[in-house]
Enzyme design. Sequence first.
Site, PDB file in Angstrom:
ATOM      1  N   ALA A  24       0.612  -1.126  -0.438  1.00 57.89           N
ATOM      2  CA  ALA A  24       0.389   0.021   0.145  1.00 57.89           C
ATOM      3  C   ALA A  24       1.201   1.066  -0.099  1.00 57.89           C
ATOM      4  O   ALA A  24       0.337   2.700  -0.789  1.00 57.89           O
ATOM      5  CB  ALA A  24      -0.759  -0.118   1.000  1.00 57.89           C
ATOM      6  N   HIS A  34      -7.197  -3.770   4.803  1.00 62.15           N
ATOM      7  CA  HIS A  34      -7.792  -4.676   5.564  1.00 62.15           C
ATOM      8  C   HIS A  34      -9.775  -4.423   5.407  1.00 62.15           C
ATOM      9  O   HIS A  34     -10.588  -3.439   4.515  1.00 62.15           O
ATOM     10  CB  HIS A  34      -7.661  -5.183   6.920  1.00 62.15           C
TER      11      HIS A  34
END
Length: 286
Positions: free
Chosen positions: A116, A157
């Site tokens: 990320a 997530h």
Amino acid sequence: MTQSGQREVSLGHSPDADDAFMFYALVAGKLSSGAIRFRQEVTDIESLNELARKEAIDLTAVSIHAYGFLRDKYWLLPCGGSMGEGYGPRVVAARSMTRDELSRARIAIPGRKTSAVMALSLYLGIGPEKLPLIVRPFDRILDCVRSGEAGAGLVIHEGQLTYADEGLALCVDLGQWWKAETGLPLPLGGNALRKDLGIDVARECTRLLRESIRWGLTHRSEALKYAAGFSRGLSPEKVDEFVEMYANERTCDYGTEGRRAIEEFLRQGREQGMLPSSAGVDWLPE
């Protein structure tokens, strides 16, 4: 070796629903593991990246970013990966911010070697060392933004699905941006295995991992019930949605497109100076 003559293999995955879903059949004894016995270790992805850096874990989920530093010691397995199919980690804030504003904002991130963060740096065109980033546990990122500790947050997530419930606004979906730029899915996580375990152990672990993923896809309700325990309060519908995003047919095998996506992601990381010139992929030999 264990007393039963089985080879013990330490198995690491992050405490999120998609990893739990794909590993459920292995850890719950749904499959006969034969000569392999897995010892499970569940911790956040940045900690798993660090364990792999130290060669302190055998088979583990890793960020593709982190794998760029690991190829000498670990194979990347052809299954078990997480790909953003036109979606991915999201940058959120109290209000929507432009790319230029984000480049100056204090951004809370879940770890410096996460995919990320590499995707964020590629999007901004600025190396992570030049950005005002603060590292926080992945499940505290939204709190950091709401409290004002950070001006923006990079969520992975289930935070990708819940940020709006916290009153936060989307600045950019990095998977969507990457797809528009390259035409490829965004590679986020993979499963890596220590080369010194040997090719036979590696192939057997790969077979079992693929069977575990298939078992979950076939027995979806049971695997989802287990995965919900790692979802931090998501509704069953949201758990199902999140698992479908990152545990699917692509997880069984990257395929040609998935492999190209990983190679391109690492290439861009090298070009931007975020990875060593040697960074690439050593796929497990077929």
